[in-house]
Scaffold this motif. Structure first.
Motif, PDB file in Angstrom:
ATOM      1  N   GLN A 152       0.862  -1.176   0.000  1.00 22.48           N
ATOM      2  CA  GLN A 152       0.000   0.000   0.000  1.00 22.48           C
ATOM      3  C   GLN A 152       0.905   1.235   0.000  1.00 22.48           C
ATOM      4  O   GLN A 152       1.560   1.529   0.997  1.00 22.48           O
ATOM      5  CB  GLN A 152      -0.889   0.011   1.250  1.00 22.48           C
ATOM      6  N   TYR A 153       0.982   1.929  -1.140  1.00 21.69           N
ATOM      7  CA  TYR A 153       1.835   3.106  -1.220  1.00 21.69           C
ATOM      8  C   TYR A 153       1.087   4.304  -0.632  1.00 21.69           C
ATOM      9  O   TYR A 153       0.189   4.874  -1.262  1.00 21.69           O
ATOM     10  CB  TYR A 153       2.246   3.381  -2.659  1.00 21.69           C
ATOM     11  N   LEU A 154       1.456   4.666   0.598  1.00 19.78           N
ATOM     12  CA  LEU A 154       0.786   5.743   1.317  1.00 19.78           C
ATOM     13  C   LEU A 154       1.817   6.723   1.871  1.00 19.78           C
ATOM     14  O   LEU A 154       2.855   6.308   2.401  1.00 19.78           O
ATOM     15  CB  LEU A 154      -0.027   5.183   2.485  1.00 19.78           C
ATOM     16  N   LYS A 155       1.529   8.001   1.774  1.00 17.17           N
ATOM     17  CA  LYS A 155       2.371   9.013   2.398  1.00 17.17           C
ATOM     18  C   LYS A 155       2.176   8.939   3.918  1.00 17.17           C
ATOM     19  O   LYS A 155       1.163   8.443   4.400  1.00 17.17           O
ATOM     20  CB  LYS A 155       2.014  10.395   1.861  1.00 17.17           C
ATOM     21  N   PRO A 156       3.158   9.445   4.678  1.00 14.29           N
ATOM     22  CA  PRO A 156       3.050   9.338   6.139  1.00 14.29           C
ATOM     23  C   PRO A 156       1.741   9.851   6.714  1.00 14.29           C
ATOM     24  O   PRO A 156       1.186   9.250   7.637  1.00 14.29           O
ATOM     25  CB  PRO A 156       4.241  10.171   6.630  1.00 14.29           C
ATOM     26  N   ALA A 157       1.225  10.959   6.176  1.00 11.80           N
ATOM     27  CA  ALA A 157      -0.021  11.528   6.692  1.00 11.80           C
ATOM     28  C   ALA A 157      -1.199  10.580   6.522  1.00 11.80           C
ATOM     29  O   ALA A 157      -2.164  10.637   7.292  1.00 11.80           O
ATOM     30  CB  ALA A 157      -0.317  12.860   6.013  1.00 11.80           C
ATOM     31  N   ASP A 158      -1.133   9.715   5.515  1.00  8.79           N
ATOM     32  CA  ASP A 158      -2.205   8.744   5.282  1.00  8.79           C
ATOM     33  C   ASP A 158      -1.890   7.393   5.917  1.00  8.79           C
ATOM     34  O   ASP A 158      -2.802   6.669   6.345  1.00  8.79           O
ATOM     35  CB  ASP A 158      -2.424   8.558   3.777  1.00  8.79           C
ATOM     36  N   ALA A 159      -0.613   7.055   5.985  1.00 10.68           N
ATOM     37  CA  ALA A 159      -0.222   5.747   6.511  1.00 10.68           C
ATOM     38  C   ALA A 159      -0.455   5.636   8.013  1.00 10.68           C
ATOM     39  O   ALA A 159      -0.848   4.572   8.517  1.00 10.68           O
ATOM     40  CB  ALA A 159       1.237   5.460   6.180  1.00 10.68           C
ATOM     41  N   ARG A 160      -0.199   6.719   8.743  1.00  6.55           N
ATOM     42  CA  ARG A 160      -0.356   6.649  10.203  1.00  6.55           C
ATOM     43  C   ARG A 160      -1.784   6.300  10.621  1.00  6.55           C
ATOM     44  O   ARG A 160      -1.985   5.361  11.398  1.00  6.55           O
ATOM     45  CB  ARG A 160       0.099   7.964  10.852  1.00  6.55           C
ATOM     46  N   PRO A 161      -2.808   7.000  10.149  1.00  8.36           N
ATOM     47  CA  PRO A 161      -4.161   6.592  10.535  1.00  8.36           C
ATOM     48  C   PRO A 161      -4.539   5.212  10.018  1.00  8.36           C
ATOM     49  O   PRO A 161      -5.278   4.476  10.686  1.00  8.36           O
ATOM     50  CB  PRO A 161      -5.049   7.691   9.947  1.00  8.36           C
ATOM     51  N   ALA A 162      -4.036   4.840   8.827  1.00  9.01           N
ATOM     52  CA  ALA A 162      -4.322   3.502   8.308  1.00  9.01           C
ATOM     53  C   ALA A 162      -3.723   2.437   9.216  1.00  9.01           C
ATOM     54  O   ALA A 162      -4.343   1.398   9.483  1.00  9.01           O
ATOM     55  CB  ALA A 162      -3.772   3.364   6.890  1.00  9.01           C
TER      56      ALA A 162
END
Length: 320
Positions: free
Chosen positions: A166-176
Motif C-alpha cells: 500500500q503506497y501511502l504518504k506518512p499523513a495517510d499511513a499513520r491513521p491507516a
C-alpha cells in the motif's frame, strides 16, 4: 491523534504550495554575471539534519527554507526550480533520476540503519517479516523505506508479489496503521518515533540490510551560479551537525519545538538517527548504483539509471 494527523496534513499542503509558489521564481535565482551570488534556497524535511541548521538560524542572511514531507516531494521541488539544495534518503535520488530530474549529489552522512523500521501491532503476533506474507504493508513510494522493503524481501526469500503493498504518504499511513487498515508500516524517523506507542512493536529495522544514508542534492544551475553560497552553507551544516552530536540535550530542546514533537520523542529519534556528515566518494556512488540496479531488476523504475554519474566531489573537503 487528531493533532498529529492535522500536523502531517499541513506539511503536505505546505510542501505543495511552496513548490507551486517558488517555481516561477527559478529564473531569477542566478546571480548576474560578475555580481554577488543570490541567497541559497534550501529544501528540508521534518527531522532531517538540515532541520537543526534551520532551528538554530545558522544559515547565511537571506537563506530561504522550504519544508517537504518526503524525499520524492523534495526532488519535485528541485525539478520545479523551487529550491537549490536539499536533503533526502537513498531511494529518492534514484527515482528522481529515473524521472529525468537533473541534480548532482554533493554530500552524504554516516549510515543510519536504526532510523527506519517495520512497525506492527504487538497484538497480531508477528515475529518476523515472513509473517507478513499476504498482508497489507504501507510505505511511501520512492522514499528510503522503498529500498528497505526490497532488501527485506530478498533477505526473506520473498518477492513483492508476496505482500499487498500500500503506497501511502506518512499523513495517510499513520491513521491507516492505527486503525488496522494495514498490517505493517515501514517508516522513518521522526514518524517512526511518533508511532512508537503502547502496543506497537518494531518488527525489524534496517540493521544489516540498508545503510539508510542521507544525501545532499543540488541543482546544476545552483552549482554554476552559487558555488560560494553552497560552500559556505556546507561549512555551516558540518559545524552545526557536529555541535548537535556533541550536545544532545541542547539539540533536543532546540529541535523538539521546531518539529512540533515532544522532547522524549525527539530524544528517542535523535539517539538512533542523528549521524555525522560524510564526504561523497566513488565508493558511495557505487553503493547508490547497487541500490539503483536493484530497483531496475524489480522493474520499480523504467530501465537502468547511471546514478553514480550524478556524484560530484567538489565539496568533499568540507565533509571529511
Amino acid at each position: 491523534m487528531r493533532r498529529l494527523t492535522a500536523v502531517l496534513a499541513g506539511v503536505l499542503l505546505l510542501s505543495a504550495s511552496l513548490v507551486a509558489g517558488c517555481a516561477g521564481k527559478a529564473a531569477d535565482s542566478a546571480a548576474a554575471p560578475g555580481g554577488a551570488e543570490e541567497p541559497l534556497r534550501v529544501g528540508y524535511q521534518r527531522f532531517g539534519g538540515l532541520s537543526l541548521v534551520k532551528a538554530k538560524k545558522a544559515g547565511a542572511a537571506g537563506t530561504s527554507w522550504s519544508l517537504f514531507e518526503s524525499g520524492p516531494a523534495l526532488t519535485e521541488g528541485l525539478k520545479a526550480g523551487a529550491i537549490d539544495i536539499g536533503q533526502v534518503g537513498e531511494a529518492p535520488p534514484i527515482f528522481a533520476a529515473a524521472g529525468k530530474i537533473d541534480f548532482r549529489i554533493i554530500g552524504t552522512s554516516a549510515p543510519v540503519p536504526k532510523g527506519e523500521a517495520v512497525l506492527v501491532k504487538a497484538s497480531k503476533g508477528y515475529t518476523s517479516f515472513k509473517d507478513l506474507r499476504g498482508k497489507k504493508v504501507a510505505l511511501n513510494k520512492g522514499s528510503n523505506v522503498n529500498w528497505l522493503l526490497v532488501r527485506l524481501l530478498e533477505a526473506n526469500g520473498m518477492t513483492i508479489k508476496d505482500i499487498d503493498v500500500q503506497y501511502l504518504k506518512p499523513a495517510d499511513a499513520r491513521p491507516a496503521f492505527d486503525n488496522d487498515q494495514v498490517d505493517a508500516w515501514i517508516i522513518w524517523d521522526p514518524y517512526f518515533a511518533l508511532a512508537e506507542t503502547p502496543g506497537v512493536k518494531v518488527l525489524v529495522d534496517a540493521t544489516g540490510l540498508a545503510n539508510n544514508r542521507e544525501y545532499l542534492l543540488v541543482s546544476p544551475q545552483a552549482l554554476k551560479s552559487k558555488p560560494g553560497r553552497i560552500r559556505e552553507f556546507l561549512r555551516t551544516y558540518r559545524q552545526v551537525t557536529d555541535w548537535g552530536i556533541a550536545n544532545p540535550d541542547e539539540r533536543v530542546k532546540i529541535l523538539a519545538p521546531e518539529l512540533g514533537i515532544p522532547e522524549d520523542v525527539a530524544r528517542r529519534a535523535l539517539g538512533r538517527s542523528a549521524q555525522p556528515l560524510a564526504a561523497i566518494t566513488p565508493e558511495i556512488g557505487a553503493e547508490l548504483q547497487q541500490i539503483s540496479d536493484g530497483f531496475t531488476d524489480l522493474q520499480l523504475i523504467p530501465g537502468k539509471v547511471d546514478i553514480k554519474a550524478r556524484v560530484d566531489e567538489q565539496f568533499s573537503d568540507l565533509l571529511r
